[in-house]
Enzyme design. Sequence first.
Site, mmCIF file in Angstrom:
data_model
loop_
_atom_site.group_PDB
_atom_site.id
_atom_site.type_symbol
_atom_site.label_atom_id
_atom_site.label_comp_id
_atom_site.label_asym_id
_atom_site.label_seq_id
_atom_site.Cartn_x
_atom_site.Cartn_y
_atom_site.Cartn_z
ATOM 1 N N ASP A 158 0.634 -1.310 0.170
ATOM 2 C CA ASP A 158 0.016 0.048 0.058
ATOM 3 C C ASP A 158 0.841 1.300 -0.053
ATOM 4 O OD1 ASP A 158 -1.704 -2.061 0.635
ATOM 5 O OD2 ASP A 158 -2.288 -1.187 2.452
ATOM 6 N N PHE A 211 1.661 -0.938 9.931
ATOM 7 C CA PHE A 211 0.788 -1.048 8.874
ATOM 8 C C PHE A 211 0.328 0.333 8.376
ATOM 9 C CE2 PHE A 211 -1.321 -5.626 9.422
ATOM 10 C CZ PHE A 211 -0.050 -6.086 9.257
ATOM 11 N N ASP A 237 -5.292 1.287 8.983
ATOM 12 C CA ASP A 237 -5.278 2.271 7.915
ATOM 13 C C ASP A 237 -5.936 3.530 8.108
ATOM 14 O OD1 ASP A 237 -4.305 -0.350 7.063
ATOM 15 O OD2 ASP A 237 -6.229 -0.752 5.790
HETATM 16 C C1 FRU Z 1 -4.255 -3.677 2.434
HETATM 17 C C2 FRU Z 1 -3.293 -4.164 4.106
HETATM 18 C C3 FRU Z 1 -3.731 -2.993 5.079
HETATM 19 C C4 FRU Z 1 -2.662 -3.170 5.793
HETATM 20 C C5 FRU Z 1 -1.474 -3.481 5.148
HETATM 21 C C6 FRU Z 1 -0.538 -4.497 5.754
HETATM 22 O O1 FRU Z 1 -3.411 -3.991 1.466
HETATM 23 O O2 FRU Z 1 -3.844 -5.255 4.220
HETATM 24 O O3 FRU Z 1 -4.932 -3.133 5.689
HETATM 25 O O4 FRU Z 1 -2.452 -2.032 6.926
HETATM 26 O O5 FRU Z 1 -1.984 -3.839 3.977
HETATM 27 O O6 FRU Z 1 0.629 -4.424 4.989
#
Ligand code: FRU
Length: 504
Positions: A38, A97, A167
């Site tokens: 991400d 994350f 997130d």
């Molecule tokens: C989305 C996700 C997020 C998380 C991250 C972990 O692609 O699953 O929800 O923060 O990737 O790498």
Amino acid sequence: MSSELLQRARDFERQYMGYADAERPAYHLTAPVGWMNDPNGFCYYKGYYHLFFQYHPYSTQWGPMHWGHARTKDFVTWEYLPAALAPDMPYDANGCFSGSAVEMPDGRHLLLYTGVNQTRRVDGVEEMLQSQCIAIGDGINYEKYEHNPVLDISDLPEGASEIDFRDPKIWREGDTYYAVISNRSSDGSGFILLYESEDAMHWHYDGVIDECKNLYGRMWECPDFFPLDEKQVLLVSPMEMIPTGLEFHAGYGTVALIGTYDRESHKFRREEVHAIDYGLDFYATQTMETPDGRRIMVAWMQNWATTRCETPGAHLYGAMTFPRELAVRDGRLIQNPVRELERYYTNHVQYRNVVIDRECNLNGIRGRVLDLTVSVKPSGNKVYRWFKLTVAQDGEHGAYICYHPDTGIVRIDRSRCGGRFDIVHFREFQVSSRGGEIKLRILLDGKLVELFVNDGEQAASFQLYGPDTAEAISFESRGCVVLNVDKYDLDLPAGGHGQIGSVC
Ligand code: FRU
């Protein structure tokens, strides 16, 4: 102060990023080395656009998440900065994350991210507890806040999940910070929570912005929430989608919810819902606003379903989409590549009113790093049966885009692009009917293809696997079509990306 873990990542990327140079696309951002997912912390800060990303420098697979970091002045050429965050605290020991960034009133740069901490329940099952944490810095080095986490299970409304809480997307309005954060409600499906704060350290829960109710997938990841063209837009990336016609495919999707928002009551009323991108490799969007008022979006140009499809011996996995300018028109999210790309245009080849009724090539239209626009219309009164544009072509390979005016369906197909994996290779989607007229714009960058249909009404992103030497482009139709074609090569500095260490 950088921890041992962060220093190790910084040393590693400096030492090994050179090995990945030959694999890098020309104008799409990848990790310096290793794995990227991400986009995070996409923002304008002190003269640069900063883009952080989920990052595992040590391999081409997902691992304990760090935040990688790059900056740019024009979204086209990027300069890598040293890794910004490593999972080096008890509350984020299992990963830093996704999250976002904002400039503080005193000029410091604030990152709000999800800290993941694995615990074992009394019944022996492992759970990843998720909380929101901050780190404050100067655009290069960041210090984690001593009282992290700033949002944890004690801040959740009743019925919310203690495990799926991640997130955060932060923004500032006047003196107040707001953040939307993903969570799961008691029915197991996603909902988006809104919080507000005076200082980004103490947060107050405002309510639910919108909820999935198991209608568009289940868990909604990576929310973003912003006003645009008199409307309010909520972007989410749902997991476990169920296909709905040609609009949503199964698995990991991306959804734009467009509606209105009452700032006082914090009530979002959705009016339109549609897919953000109809391709094969697109997930986890994030947007920012430029100083000249444009809303720009990037996404991970990959897909969780194909993360094991690595090229043997590769040093990189994953890329960002090329940044897209957004607008809302007639209830749809309109996406077009940022206009800065035009500054790099060179070797313009143009054709006007070329009539074809079979397969042909056009002189000067070939290559793997280019921006190509093809406008198609029927010749005379009779509408053609189909039109096909093939890129990355040689005797064995070719990725095609085919339009059938009678059904209004566009099909993208990469099944003959050298991919050896038993994965999804095509998709179909419905475009608006214009009596056989269609405009296809393709950004091609090595193995990355981004398609924009009818001036950004729809987009479809996908990755190719074949050799970059397959450079031919062909045009084919059943029935007569009239084509206008504009191709630009891109005059990019060698390598496109800057070197790490230049600002250490
Ligand atoms: C989305 C996700 C997020 C998380 C991250 C972990 O692609 O699953 O929800 O923060 O990737 O790498």
